[in-house]
Design a protein around this motif. Structure first.
Motif, PDB file in Angstrom:
ATOM      1  N   MET A  91       2.516  -0.730  -3.197  1.00 32.14           N
ATOM      2  CA  MET A  91       3.326  -1.304  -2.117  1.00 32.14           C
ATOM      3  C   MET A  91       4.674  -0.582  -2.016  1.00 32.14           C
ATOM      4  SD  MET A  91       1.787  -3.718  -0.430  1.00 32.14           S
ATOM      5  CE  MET A  91       2.964  -4.855   0.237  1.00 32.14           C
ATOM      6  N   GLU A  92       5.266  -0.262  -3.152  1.00 30.17           N
ATOM      7  CA  GLU A  92       6.527   0.479  -3.130  1.00 30.17           C
ATOM      8  C   GLU A  92       6.329   1.886  -2.570  1.00 30.17           C
ATOM      9  OE1 GLU A  92       9.675  -0.430  -3.521  1.00 30.17           O
ATOM     10  OE2 GLU A  92       8.800  -2.433  -3.610  1.00 30.17           O
ATOM     11  N   GLU A  93       5.209   2.493  -2.926  1.00 30.38           N
ATOM     12  CA  GLU A  93       4.907   3.819  -2.386  1.00 30.38           C
ATOM     13  C   GLU A  93       4.672   3.741  -0.881  1.00 30.38           C
ATOM     14  OE1 GLU A  93       1.814   7.503  -3.182  1.00 30.38           O
ATOM     15  OE2 GLU A  93       1.970   5.896  -4.666  1.00 30.38           O
ATOM     16  N   LEU A  94       4.024   2.667  -0.428  1.00 33.63           N
ATOM     17  CA  LEU A  94       3.811   2.464   1.005  1.00 33.63           C
ATOM     18  C   LEU A  94       5.158   2.297   1.719  1.00 33.63           C
ATOM     19  CD1 LEU A  94       1.869   1.976   3.397  1.00 33.63           C
ATOM     20  CD2 LEU A  94       1.912  -0.445   2.788  1.00 33.63           C
ATOM     21  N   ARG A  95       6.079   1.553   1.103  1.00 35.46           N
ATOM     22  CA  ARG A  95       7.402   1.363   1.695  1.00 35.46           C
ATOM     23  C   ARG A  95       8.101   2.717   1.887  1.00 35.46           C
ATOM     24  NH1 ARG A  95      11.410  -2.413   1.921  1.00 35.46           N
ATOM     25  NH2 ARG A  95      10.352  -3.915   0.596  1.00 35.46           N
ATOM     26  N   SER A  96       8.094   3.540   0.843  1.00 34.84           N
ATOM     27  CA  SER A  96       8.754   4.844   0.958  1.00 34.84           C
ATOM     28  C   SER A  96       8.038   5.744   1.952  1.00 34.84           C
ATOM     29  CB  SER A  96       8.853   5.512  -0.412  1.00 34.84           C
ATOM     30  OG  SER A  96       7.569   5.792  -0.910  1.00 34.84           O
ATOM     31  N   ARG A 106       0.685  17.538   8.365  1.00 38.92           N
ATOM     32  CA  ARG A 106      -0.386  16.941   7.568  1.00 38.92           C
ATOM     33  C   ARG A 106      -1.022  15.736   8.254  1.00 38.92           C
ATOM     34  NH1 ARG A 106      -1.441  13.453   3.374  1.00 38.92           N
ATOM     35  NH2 ARG A 106       0.606  12.481   3.363  1.00 38.92           N
ATOM     36  N   ASN A 107      -0.193  14.835   8.783  1.00 32.73           N
ATOM     37  CA  ASN A 107      -0.715  13.591   9.352  1.00 32.73           C
ATOM     38  C   ASN A 107      -1.077  13.693  10.826  1.00 32.73           C
ATOM     39  OD1 ASN A 107       1.767  12.513   7.309  1.00 32.73           O
ATOM     40  ND2 ASN A 107      -0.305  11.797   6.924  1.00 32.73           N
ATOM     41  N   LYS A 108      -0.564  14.693  11.517  1.00 32.12           N
ATOM     42  CA  LYS A 108      -0.858  14.928  12.934  1.00 32.12           C
ATOM     43  C   LYS A 108      -0.400  13.776  13.830  1.00 32.12           C
ATOM     44  CE  LYS A 108      -3.520  18.644  12.189  1.00 32.12           C
ATOM     45  NZ  LYS A 108      -2.858  19.368  11.132  1.00 32.12           N
ATOM     46  N   VAL A 109       0.637  13.051  13.387  1.00 29.20           N
ATOM     47  CA  VAL A 109       1.212  11.986  14.199  1.00 29.20           C
ATOM     48  C   VAL A 109       2.728  12.102  14.146  1.00 29.20           C
ATOM     49  CG1 VAL A 109      -0.695  10.357  13.981  1.00 29.20           C
ATOM     50  CG2 VAL A 109       1.115  10.338  12.287  1.00 29.20           C
ATOM     51  N   VAL A 110       3.382  11.608  15.187  1.00 28.01           N
ATOM     52  CA  VAL A 110       4.831  11.671  15.271  1.00 28.01           C
ATOM     53  C   VAL A 110       5.453  10.428  14.634  1.00 28.01           C
ATOM     54  CG1 VAL A 110       6.772  11.849  16.875  1.00 28.01           C
ATOM     55  CG2 VAL A 110       4.638  13.005  17.375  1.00 28.01           C
ATOM     56  N   ARG A 111       4.788   9.272  14.749  1.00 30.99           N
ATOM     57  CA  ARG A 111       5.284   8.035  14.163  1.00 30.99           C
ATOM     58  C   ARG A 111       4.108   7.251  13.602  1.00 30.99           C
ATOM     59  NH1 ARG A 111       4.624   3.351  17.428  1.00 30.99           N
ATOM     60  NH2 ARG A 111       3.602   3.899  19.371  1.00 30.99           N
ATOM     61  N   TRP A 112       4.387   6.383  12.661  1.00 33.94           N
ATOM     62  CA  TRP A 112       3.330   5.590  12.045  1.00 33.94           C
ATOM     63  C   TRP A 112       2.936   4.424  12.954  1.00 33.94           C
ATOM     64  CZ3 TRP A 112       0.805   7.936   8.613  1.00 33.94           C
ATOM     65  CH2 TRP A 112       1.375   8.639   7.570  1.00 33.94           C
ATOM     66  N   ARG A 113       1.644   4.271  13.137  1.00 27.14           N
ATOM     67  CA  ARG A 113       1.075   3.058  13.721  1.00 27.14           C
ATOM     68  C   ARG A 113       0.237   2.421  12.622  1.00 27.14           C
ATOM     69  NH1 ARG A 113      -2.740   4.771  18.124  1.00 27.14           N
ATOM     70  NH2 ARG A 113      -3.283   6.187  16.459  1.00 27.14           N
ATOM     71  N   CYS A 114      -0.161   1.190  12.826  1.00 28.34           N
ATOM     72  CA  CYS A 114      -0.983   0.525  11.810  1.00 28.34           C
ATOM     73  C   CYS A 114      -2.294   1.284  11.600  1.00 28.34           C
ATOM     74  CB  CYS A 114      -1.247  -0.928  12.207  1.00 28.34           C
ATOM     75  SG  CYS A 114       0.202  -1.982  12.052  1.00 28.34           S
ATOM     76  N   LEU A 137       0.868  -6.326   5.533  1.00 30.08           N
ATOM     77  CA  LEU A 137       1.506  -5.642   4.402  1.00 30.08           C
ATOM     78  C   LEU A 137       2.918  -5.207   4.770  1.00 30.08           C
ATOM     79  CD1 LEU A 137      -1.379  -3.398   3.012  1.00 30.08           C
ATOM     80  CD2 LEU A 137      -0.483  -5.500   2.034  1.00 30.08           C
ATOM     81  N   LEU A 138       3.082  -4.671   5.976  1.00 35.65           N
ATOM     82  CA  LEU A 138       4.409  -4.260   6.425  1.00 35.65           C
ATOM     83  C   LEU A 138       5.336  -5.465   6.524  1.00 35.65           C
ATOM     84  CD1 LEU A 138       3.539  -1.626   9.164  1.00 35.65           C
ATOM     85  CD2 LEU A 138       4.356  -1.210   6.845  1.00 35.65           C
ATOM     86  N   HIS A 139       4.812  -6.579   6.990  1.00 42.40           N
ATOM     87  CA  HIS A 139       5.609  -7.798   7.089  1.00 42.40           C
ATOM     88  C   HIS A 139       6.044  -8.267   5.704  1.00 42.40           C
ATOM     89  CE1 HIS A 139       7.054 -11.538   8.788  1.00 42.40           C
ATOM     90  NE2 HIS A 139       6.386 -12.184   7.856  1.00 42.40           N
ATOM     91  N   ARG A 140       5.144  -8.175   4.737  1.00 42.81           N
ATOM     92  CA  ARG A 140       5.471  -8.562   3.368  1.00 42.81           C
ATOM     93  C   ARG A 140       6.561  -7.656   2.788  1.00 42.81           C
ATOM     94  NH1 ARG A 140       0.536  -8.330  -0.064  1.00 42.81           N
ATOM     95  NH2 ARG A 140      -0.339  -9.430   1.700  1.00 42.81           N
ATOM     96  N   LEU A 141       6.628  -6.427   3.265  1.00 42.66           N
ATOM     97  CA  LEU A 141       7.667  -5.494   2.827  1.00 42.66           C
ATOM     98  C   LEU A 141       8.946  -5.639   3.654  1.00 42.66           C
ATOM     99  CD1 LEU A 141       5.497  -2.278   2.330  1.00 42.66           C
ATOM    100  CD2 LEU A 141       6.595  -3.632   0.546  1.00 42.66           C
TER     101      LEU A 141
END
Length: 170
Positions: A91-96, A106-114, A137-141
């Protein structure tokens, strides 16, 4: 007919159990207390269980728990529930990961979506989640799923300013 149950806690009488039941707000605990009070008064196990709204075997189990733990043992114990999909370290790694933003190469996206985070979580930790679960999960963070309007990585700020200055006044 069942064998009589022995209540081995003599410190509380049947009338005192009924008083405790009258002050208790949890209906299940009240039924258990009243069933044990009936047994202390000399009623048979079948009769006490029927009056308490349970099976005689269930009442026997509650009497054993009362004998070992007292009145506090008559409360329902919650189950631990399902294990979290991601550990605390993940979860901490997801937050960062979310705060740093995606890598365009690498991800081929400009911003994160769910949906993008779902793919990244599956690739990193082999955990398959629904998009809605990623939002939870994002809400919990304490993070929101909403992101500011994305910008193109090859945007030329100077060209935009020059364009704004060359517009005719209205």
């Amino acid at each position: 007919m069942g064998k009589p149950i022995e209540v081995t806690r003599p410190e509380i009488s049947a009338s005192e159990l009924r008083e405790v039941a009258a002050k208790t707000r949890d209906g299940a605990v009240v039924r258990r207390l009243l069933g044990i009070a009936m047994i202390l008064e000399g009623h048979c196990r079948e009769e006490a269980a029927r009056a308490s709204g349970m099976d005689r075997q269930t009442l026997r189990d509650w009497v054993h728990r009362y004998n070992s733990e007292g009145v506090a043992g008559l409360t329902s114990r919650g189950s631990p529930g399902r294990r979290p999909a991601l550990s605390e370290a993940q979860m901490e790694e997801l937050r960062s990961l979310v705060l740093e933003g995606p890598d365009l190469e690498r991800n081929k996206v400009v911003r994160w979506r769910c949906a993008d985070l779902r793919t990244e979580i599956a690739a990193r930790w082999s955990v398959t989640l629904h998009e809605r679960t990623v939002g939870k999960l994002l809400h919990r963070l304490d993070m929101t799923r909403l992101q500011p309007r994305p910008y193109h990585p090859k945007t030329d700020a100077a060209a935009q300013e020059a364009f704004k200055k060359t517009l005719p006044p209205w």
